[in-house]
Each structure stands twice: as structure tokens, then as C-alpha cells.
Scaffold this active site. Structure first.
Site, PDB file in Angstrom:
ATOM      1  CG  ASP A 113      18.183  53.833  46.162  1.00  8.41           C
ATOM      2  OD1 ASP A 113      17.950  52.633  45.940  1.00  8.41           O
ATOM      3  OD2 ASP A 113      17.611  54.760  45.551  1.00  8.41           O
ATOM      4  CG  MET A 155      16.325  48.387  42.593  1.00  9.83           C
ATOM      5  SD  MET A 155      14.733  48.821  43.324  1.00  9.83           S
ATOM      6  CE  MET A 155      13.671  48.561  41.912  1.00  9.83           C
ATOM      7  CE  LYS A 199      35.918  32.434  44.072  1.00  6.29           C
ATOM      8  NZ  LYS A 199      35.600  33.028  45.300  1.00  6.29           N
ATOM      9  CB  SER A 201      30.289  29.081  39.803  1.00 11.41           C
ATOM     10  OG  SER A 201      30.487  29.045  41.196  1.00 11.41           O
TER      11      SER A 201
HETATM   12  O1  F6P Z   1      15.089  55.276  44.798  1.00  8.67           O
HETATM   13  C1  F6P Z   1      14.667  54.052  45.196  1.00  8.67           C
HETATM   14  C2  F6P Z   1      14.545  53.099  44.064  1.00  8.67           C
HETATM   15  O2  F6P Z   1      14.217  51.858  44.616  1.00  8.67           O
HETATM   16  C3  F6P Z   1      15.775  52.953  43.165  1.00  8.67           C
HETATM   17  O3  F6P Z   1      16.756  52.108  43.686  1.00  8.67           O
HETATM   18  C4  F6P Z   1      15.153  52.443  41.897  1.00  8.67           C
HETATM   19  O4  F6P Z   1      15.918  52.802  40.794  1.00  8.67           O
HETATM   20  C5  F6P Z   1      13.830  53.146  41.868  1.00  8.67           C
HETATM   21  O5  F6P Z   1      13.509  53.459  43.195  1.00  8.67           O
HETATM   22  C6  F6P Z   1      12.727  52.349  41.240  1.00  8.67           C
HETATM   23  O6  F6P Z   1      11.645  53.184  41.064  1.00  8.67           O
HETATM   24  P1  F6P Z   1      10.268  52.752  40.410  1.00  8.67           P
HETATM   25  O7  F6P Z   1       9.573  51.864  41.393  1.00  8.67           O
HETATM   26  O8  F6P Z   1       9.540  54.028  40.184  1.00  8.67           O
HETATM   27  O9  F6P Z   1      10.608  51.994  39.163  1.00  8.67           O
END
Ligand code: F6P
Length: 308
Positions: A113, A155, A199, A201
Site C-alpha cells: 500500500d 488495492m 478518445k 475508450s
Molecule cells: O494492507 C495490504 C493489503 O494488501 C490491502 O491493500 C488490502 O486491502 C489487504 O491487504 C488485503 O488483505 P487480505 O489478504 O487479508 O484480504
């Protein structure tokens, strides 16, 4: 993470310090899942994703009783310092534990993250970013051929680093990120500004977060409010958390891993090892955890400028 485990182990051995590997994080610390680590234990792992030590979410460590058991294990195993690799949750646990037992703990920033304050980047972030770019490149073929609008959810928990930099690196039209969700309705702004001027898309990266609402929610809104768009959703999910690490991640992990042992030898404790402007820095846990790492708002402008 494996590159960090390797660096910690080998730096310690180089300094005549014995190393033990604790499996499954705090869970293994409580249950005593611990083995001595020699240099061979970390051979041939720098290129592997995941962690050879495995990992786990551990509710028990959040209780004083759980942490007491963890401390008993450390005493029994004659361990006198701990290196913790992880994100916000792991380092929060490390901080509480270090304070409660006056125990030397050094942390390494390990999360895709990139949301830890005090370090320019975190272990895993660059690899995840590269995975996102590769995936978006592939999705783009469908987006272009069918003239579609794609929302691709990435994520980041409550941080927009992956979405924003992923969008710049993949040439996406926009990123919807939690950091500015409370300031503007990013979807309305995007559409009203005519983001598809030149564009047919479009690709929009969306950071998973309650604040953005996520890609599915945004696609439903588009269907309701702007039915002229042919909209699709892809959620990249755990794809982003695996695979062989990038060169940058391996170097970062090797540097901070080495620095963790050197810091302990200097009697540093309760700090996270970070990198700022290519220099190793010690960031007190309290700072790394408590402060929100801000996104660089110039990047928003860059994305907007380049996506015409
Ligand atoms: O904190 C890291 C992370 O990859 C987040 O981006 C994501 O929300 C979470 O972990 C996912 O966690 P889990 O594998 O427990 O679903």
C-alpha cells in the site's frame, strides 16, 4: 519480504549474532513456532514472492494476555531483540509490545500500500505497481476494441498510491483515490469535464476504499447517471500481492534489512527503518503509524495533463 528476511539473517550472522525465524508473525510468536536460522535457510529466496516465514492475522496479540504469552516465548527462546516486517497493523503491534515489555524492536516497512509515513516507499509497493501496469496494458485491448469505459480496482486499503501512480504509469485517464474523496465527487468531475474528449475508450483506476466506494459502486453509478457509457469492472485483487519481486523492491528490502541489524547494534529501538531521498532513516514507530502519509498532489496534475 523474502529479500528482507535474507538481509536481516545474513547481516546478523556477519556480526556474530544468532538468528531465529518466527513463523506466522505474532501468531507464531505466541505459539512458539520458531527455528534457528542459518545462512542456508535464506538461500535462493530473494526472487520469491510471499514470505518463507508465512504470515497470519493475529487477534490474540491485540490482547494484553496474548502479548504476555509472546513475551514468555521470547524469554524462553533467549531472544533479545525482534525485527518485525509488516504494514500499519504489524508495526502498531510492535510499538505496543516494545513499550509494554521494554523490549528492543525494529520494524521494516512491508506493505504494497505504500502508506507508511517516514519512508519514500515500502517493500512490495513497486512490484505491485508493475503488476498493475501489466494488467492494465492487457485490459486496454478490450477497452479500445469495444470503445468501453473500464473501472479497474486496485488495492491500497485507504491510500491512493497504487491507483494514482498505476494510472500515470499505465496511461489511464484518471484515478479515483480516497485522499480526495471528501473534497470532490471525483466521478462527476471526471465525466462533466468530458474526460473522453479525444478518445472512445477509457480506463479509470479506483483505489479500494470505503471512501471511493470501490469500482462496482462507481460502475453502478455510471449505469444510472450516464447510461451512454458501456462500462465494465475488473478487480485486480490478490494478483497484486504475489509474484517475483522487482529489482527496486529487492534492493529496498536488502538495504532496510541490513539497516535493521545495524540499528539494533547501535542500540536503536522502537523505530521503523525507512528510506528518504535514498538515505536510510530511523522513524519512531509513533510517527510512522500515527501520521497519514500524504500523496503528492502534483501527481494528480500530471495525470490530468497527460490524459487528454
Ligand atoms: O494492507 C495490504 C493489503 O494488501 C490491502 O491493500 C488490502 O486491502 C489487504 O491487504 C488485503 O488483505 P487480505 O489478504 O487479508 O484480504
Amino acid at each position: 519480504m523474502n529479500a528482507a528476511i535474507r538481509a536481516v539473517t545474513r547481516t546478523a550472522i556477519n556480526n556474530d549474532i544468532a538468528v531465529k525465524g518466527i513463523f506466522r508473525g505474532y501468531k507464531g510468536l505466541i505459539s512458539g513456532e520458531i527455528i534457528p536460522f542459518k545462512t542456508q535457510n535464506v538461500s535462493n529466496i530473494i526472487q520469491q514472492g510471499g514470505t518463507i516465514l508465512k504470515t497470519a492475522r493475529c487477534q490474540e496479540f491485540m490482547t494484553p494476555e496474548g502479548r504476555e504469552l509472546a513475551h514468555e516465548t521470547l524469554v524462553r527462546e533467549e531472544i533479545d531483540a525482534l525485527v518485525v516486517i509488516g504494514g500499519d497493523g504489524s508495526l502498531t503491534g510492535a510499538r505496543i509490545f516494545a513499550q509494554e515489555f521494554n523490549f528492543p524492536v525494529v520494524g521494516l516497512p512491508g506493505t504494497i500500500d505504500n502508506d507508511l509515513f517516514g519512508t519514500d516507499t515500502t517493500i512490495g509497493y513497486d512490484t505491485a505497481l508493475n503488476t498493475i501496469v501489466e494488467a492494465v496494458d492487457k485490459i486496454r485491448d478490450t477497452a479500445t476494441s469495444h470503445d468501453r469505459l473500464f473501472f479497474i480496482e486496485v488495492m491500497g486499503r485507504d491510500a491512493g498510491f497504487l491507483a494514482l501512480n498505476g494510472a500515470i504509469a499505465s496511461g489511464a485517464e484518471a484515478a479515483i483515490i480516497p485522499e480526495i474523496s471528501t473534497e470532490v465527487d471525483q466521478l462527476a468531475e471526471l465525466i462533466q469535464n468530458g474526460f473522453r474528449k479525444t478518445k472512445n475508450s477509457s480506463i479509470v483506476l479506483v483505489a479500494e476504499s470505503e471512501l471511493t466506494g470501490g469500482a462496482i459502486h462507481l460502475a453502478e453509478r455510471v449505469k444510472r447517471e450516464y447510461p451512454e457509457y458501456d462500462v465494465r469492472v475488473t478487480i485486480l485483487g490478490h494478483l497484486q500481492r504475489g509474484g517475483s519481486p522487482s529489482a527496486s523492491d529487492r534492493i529496498l528490502a536488502s538495504r532496510v534489512g541490513e539497516a535493521a541489524i545495524l540499528a539494533l547494534l547501535e542500540d536503536q529501538r522502537n523505530v521503523m527503518i525507512g528510506i528518504q531521498n535514498d538515505q536510510i532513516v530511523y522513524v519512531p514507530f509513533s510517527k510512522a503509524i500515527k501520521n497519514d502519509k500524504p500523496i503528492n498532489r502534483e501527481l494528480l496534475r500530471t495525470l490530468r495533463t497527460l490524459s487528454i
